[in-house]
Motif scaffolding. Sequence first.
Motif, short mmCIF file in Angstrom:
data_model
loop_
_atom_site.label_atom_id
_atom_site.label_comp_id
_atom_site.label_asym_id
_atom_site.label_seq_id
_atom_site.Cartn_x
_atom_site.Cartn_y
_atom_site.Cartn_z
N GLY A 1 0.80 -1.22 0.00
CA GLY A 1 0.00 0.00 0.00
C GLY A 1 0.83 1.27 0.00
N VAL A 2 2.07 1.18 -0.49
CA VAL A 2 2.96 2.33 -0.50
C VAL A 2 2.91 3.02 -1.86
CG1 VAL A 2 5.36 3.12 -0.33
CG2 VAL A 2 4.52 1.31 1.18
N THR A 3 2.67 4.31 -1.86
CA THR A 3 2.75 5.13 -3.07
C THR A 3 3.72 6.27 -2.81
OG1 THR A 3 0.89 6.51 -2.41
CG2 THR A 3 0.40 4.59 -3.79
N GLY A 4 4.27 6.82 -3.87
CA GLY A 4 5.22 7.90 -3.72
C GLY A 4 6.00 8.10 -4.99
N VAL A 5 7.16 8.75 -4.88
CA VAL A 5 8.01 8.96 -6.04
C VAL A 5 9.35 8.29 -5.78
CG1 VAL A 5 6.90 11.07 -6.86
CG2 VAL A 5 8.71 11.23 -5.15
N LYS B 1 20.21 -5.89 5.69
CA LYS B 1 20.85 -6.01 7.01
C LYS B 1 20.53 -4.78 7.85
CE LYS B 1 24.60 -8.83 5.11
NZ LYS B 1 26.06 -8.94 4.86
N GLU B 2 21.20 -3.68 7.53
CA GLU B 2 20.93 -2.44 8.26
C GLU B 2 19.63 -1.80 7.82
OE1 GLU B 2 24.23 0.19 8.09
OE2 GLU B 2 25.64 -1.22 8.99
N THR B 3 19.26 -2.02 6.57
CA THR B 3 18.00 -1.49 6.05
C THR B 3 17.23 -2.60 5.36
OG1 THR B 3 19.07 -0.82 3.96
CG2 THR B 3 18.94 0.82 5.73
N LYS B 4 15.91 -2.54 5.46
CA LYS B 4 15.07 -3.58 4.87
C LYS B 4 14.04 -2.95 3.93
CE LYS B 4 15.53 -6.66 8.84
NZ LYS B 4 16.49 -7.52 8.12
N PHE B 5 13.62 -3.70 2.93
CA PHE B 5 12.62 -3.23 1.97
C PHE B 5 11.37 -2.79 2.73
CE2 PHE B 5 9.43 -3.11 -1.21
CZ PHE B 5 10.06 -2.98 -2.43
N GLY B 6 10.90 -1.58 2.44
CA GLY B 6 9.70 -1.06 3.07
C GLY B 6 9.94 -0.38 4.41
N GLU B 7 11.17 -0.42 4.92
CA GLU B 7 11.48 0.24 6.18
C GLU B 7 11.43 1.76 6.00
OE1 GLU B 7 15.25 0.60 9.31
OE2 GLU B 7 15.18 -1.04 7.84
N ALA B 8 10.87 2.44 6.99
CA ALA B 8 10.69 3.89 6.89
C ALA B 8 11.98 4.64 7.19
CB ALA B 8 9.59 4.34 7.84
N GLY C 1 16.70 4.36 -5.47
CA GLY C 1 15.90 3.33 -4.83
C GLY C 1 15.08 3.83 -3.66
N ASP C 2 15.41 5.00 -3.12
CA ASP C 2 14.58 5.58 -2.06
C ASP C 2 13.21 5.95 -2.64
OD1 ASP C 2 16.37 5.44 0.08
OD2 ASP C 2 17.28 7.37 -0.42
N VAL C 3 12.17 5.75 -1.85
CA VAL C 3 10.82 6.15 -2.24
C VAL C 3 10.37 7.26 -1.31
CG1 VAL C 3 8.41 5.45 -2.49
CG2 VAL C 3 10.25 3.87 -3.14
N VAL C 4 10.13 8.44 -1.87
CA VAL C 4 9.66 9.58 -1.09
C VAL C 4 8.14 9.51 -1.02
CG1 VAL C 4 9.59 12.09 -0.90
CG2 VAL C 4 11.61 10.96 -1.88
N THR C 5 7.59 9.52 0.19
CA THR C 5 6.13 9.42 0.36
C THR C 5 5.49 10.73 0.79
OG1 THR C 5 6.44 8.59 2.62
CG2 THR C 5 6.22 6.95 0.84
N THR C 6 6.22 11.55 1.56
CA THR C 6 5.69 12.87 1.94
C THR C 6 6.80 13.90 1.91
OG1 THR C 6 6.09 12.76 4.33
CG2 THR C 6 4.06 11.75 3.53
N ILE C 7 6.44 15.13 1.58
CA ILE C 7 7.34 16.27 1.66
C ILE C 7 6.59 17.38 2.39
CG2 ILE C 7 8.72 17.97 0.39
CD1 ILE C 7 8.85 16.06 -1.94
N LYS C 8 7.20 17.87 3.43
CA LYS C 8 6.56 18.94 4.23
C LYS C 8 5.17 18.50 4.70
CE LYS C 8 6.27 24.00 4.11
NZ LYS C 8 6.28 25.20 3.24
N ASP C 9 5.10 17.26 5.15
CA ASP C 9 3.87 16.66 5.69
C ASP C 9 2.77 16.51 4.64
OD1 ASP C 9 4.95 16.47 8.30
OD2 ASP C 9 4.44 18.56 8.70
N THR C 10 3.12 16.63 3.39
CA THR C 10 2.14 16.50 2.31
C THR C 10 2.44 15.24 1.50
OG1 THR C 10 1.95 18.91 2.12
CG2 THR C 10 1.16 17.59 0.26
N PRO C 11 1.48 14.32 1.37
CA PRO C 11 1.73 13.12 0.57
C PRO C 11 2.02 13.49 -0.89
CG PRO C 11 -0.23 12.85 1.93
CD PRO C 11 0.15 14.30 2.02
#
Length: 361
Positions: free
Chosen positions: A274-278, A340-347, A297-307
Amino acid sequence: MKVRARGAVVSATALLLGLTGGGGSAYAQDLDPREIYEQAAPGTVQVLGKNYAGSGFIYNPDKGLIATAAHVVEGESSLKVVVEDRAPAPARVVGIDPCQDLAVLTFTSPQSDLKGLKFGPSKELQTADEVVSLGYPQALGDNPTAQKAAFTSGSVQNPNVVNAEPSVSMPRYPVSIQHSATVNPGNSGGPLLNSKGEVVGINTLSALQAQGQFYAITADHARPVLDVLAGGDIKNSPGWDLAAVDDPDLLADYELPEDQAIIEKAQKQLADAGVTGVLVQSAKTNSPAGKAKLTEGDVVTTIKDTPVTTVAEVCDILQSAEPGATLPMEGVYSYNADGKETKFGEAWTTDLVLSKKQNTG
């Protein structure tokens, strides 16, 4: 990841939702197709980056200024420009505004005997007027520079497409021209010419699901923007290259089957969660995006509290922000997670600090 030559393609359905319905003339009379090509090809260039290849054109030969589409060069750490049969010459971005999809480049070292193209009044275009596209389509083989500028011809289908948002991975286009002069992958940023050989548009994209529909930013809109960018302005450009996670045409950005498989798997995993973003496709090291530790590979979901789910929504936030503003960002890791240190879907969270001056990048 290896990305295809830049010639943006978009869904015809999405594109049609956005439809509504300068300089002086350089030549006194219409030219035949061969004359147009011979006149304009020397000023039409190939733009080569680490990730993308596209086209552009010289519009100020004295200063070596080149106009192109921002999506051809956004996020690139190094650039080269090919003029006709010359060796690739290092180039740099003078000014860029991804939210207008326009950029101005120049050569790192002065070049001699450059030929420039002249702008014409796009407001005079009418439906059914003949137009020509020039550019460097995606090359076959191992030598992308072993080709000449390609010529395609067609006609104006709609001279005034207003506020089109053709794709979730592209900005809104205030005014563009719909035409039938083929724009292939690699042709983005090249000129659209009228029958006098004048630049009346800058080619940007094509409709993937509709034959013979191509789009160019009008010269009348582009020219004043280019004038500002030529002064060194870097607008709405934190130094990243973005695409919407939900973009159905996202795989077309990637050339290698193994990369397409990675992206396709990531899209499915994100959708299932259920993740959307850029999606960050690249980030320059010393840019605001790089300093915010954003990586491919990073997915940005909100900027300045705006989805944010589209590039146009990101542009809305950037265009309303003051220089030097700090924009809190949230997102998740995708295929860049190491397991390891980061996982898929981790915030994750970070702050994007915009440049205090427009011309500092």
